[in-house]
Design an enzyme around this catalytic site. Structure first.
Site, PDB file in Angstrom:
ATOM      1  N   ASN A  83      -2.594  -3.387   2.406  1.00  0.00           N
ATOM      2  CA  ASN A  83      -3.703  -2.616   2.365  1.00  0.00           C
ATOM      3  C   ASN A  83      -3.372  -1.060   2.420  1.00  0.00           C
ATOM      4  O   ASN A  83      -3.574   0.038   2.533  1.00  0.00           O
ATOM      5  CB  ASN A  83      -5.020  -2.996   3.103  1.00  0.00           C
ATOM      6  CG  ASN A  83      -5.421  -4.641   2.681  1.00  0.00           C
ATOM      7  OD1 ASN A  83      -5.505  -5.168   4.359  1.00  0.00           O
ATOM      8  ND2 ASN A  83      -5.381  -4.814   1.502  1.00  0.00           N
ATOM      9  N   LEU A  90      -4.569   4.309   2.574  1.00  0.00           N
ATOM     10  CA  LEU A  90      -5.325   3.209   2.605  1.00  0.00           C
ATOM     11  C   LEU A  90      -5.679   2.303   1.293  1.00  0.00           C
ATOM     12  O   LEU A  90      -7.147   3.501   1.074  1.00  0.00           O
ATOM     13  CB  LEU A  90      -5.696   2.994   3.670  1.00  0.00           C
ATOM     14  CG  LEU A  90      -5.285   2.879   5.121  1.00  0.00           C
ATOM     15  CD1 LEU A  90      -4.795   4.557   5.868  1.00  0.00           C
ATOM     16  CD2 LEU A  90      -5.320   1.880   6.320  1.00  0.00           C
ATOM     17  N   CYS A  91      -5.486   0.991   1.086  1.00  0.00           N
ATOM     18  CA  CYS A  91      -6.890   0.820   0.675  1.00  0.00           C
ATOM     19  C   CYS A  91      -7.946   0.001   1.757  1.00  0.00           C
ATOM     20  O   CYS A  91      -7.617  -1.395   1.682  1.00  0.00           O
ATOM     21  CB  CYS A  91      -6.232  -0.705  -0.269  1.00  0.00           C
ATOM     22  SG  CYS A  91      -7.150  -1.165  -1.786  1.00  0.00           S
ATOM     23  N   MET A  92      -8.555   0.024   1.692  1.00  0.00           N
ATOM     24  CA  MET A  92      -9.737   0.169   2.725  1.00  0.00           C
ATOM     25  C   MET A  92     -11.434   0.441   2.328  1.00  0.00           C
ATOM     26  O   MET A  92     -11.992   1.292   1.524  1.00  0.00           O
ATOM     27  CB  MET A  92      -9.608   0.796   4.218  1.00  0.00           C
ATOM     28  CG  MET A  92      -9.846  -0.210   5.166  1.00  0.00           C
ATOM     29  SD  MET A  92      -8.890   1.063   6.762  1.00  0.00           S
ATOM     30  CE  MET A  92     -10.732   1.223   7.656  1.00  0.00           C
TER      31      MET A  92
END
Length: 155
Positions: A83, A90-92
């Protein structure tokens, strides 16, 4: 002194909270006392995981729309995680569509720390890391251990 904006007031509250009750293994503060909008932070790798012993640095960049809008958060060190994009961002969900003004710097740091050991591989930012995590956990752990050890050299 000019009047503080709602974002600055909220950031002062967040700073007070993280100083009095920091999340376990996390720290954060403004990079420069004269600018509350850019913070440096660290997250320690959780014990008894491949991340253990690592200290990972992050940068939080807030806008005047905080806390209505989330900060931009980037790792400032090498990362290999499903992620985390190659630029460290960040991919969150909590930084995107699941953001809520009830989140603060402390809750974000705790979420990031738990994301280390519990990645979301369904929409990976790093397909190589997601593939290794899902299909060759031994190789994934070995690569993460190297990143964790390298993080100590960059502190």
């Amino acid at each position: 002194m000019s009047s503080a904006t709602p974002a600055m007031l909220r950031l002062m509250t967040d700073l007070k909270a993280i100083k009095s009750e920091p999340p376990e293994g996390c720290s954060a503060s403004p990079v420069d006392e004269s600018n509350l909008m850019v913070w440096q932070a660290t997250v320690s790798g959780p014990d008894e995981t491949e991340w253990e012993g690592g200290i990972f640095s992050l940068r939080f960049t807030f806008t005047e729309r905080y806390p209505e809008k989330p900060p931009r958060v980037r790792f400032c060190c090498d990362m290999f995680h499903p992620n985390v994009y190659t630029d460290g961002s960040l991919c969150m969900d909590v930084l995107q569509d699941q953001w809520s003004p009830c989140h603060n710097v402390s809750t974000l740091l705790s979420s990031i720390q738990s994301l280390l050991t519990d990645p979301n591989c369904s929409s990976p930012a790093n397909p190589e890391a997601a593939n290794l995590y899902l299909n060759d956990r031994t190789a994934y752990k070995k690569r993460v251990r190297r990143i964790a050890q390298k993080s100590l050299e960059n502190c």
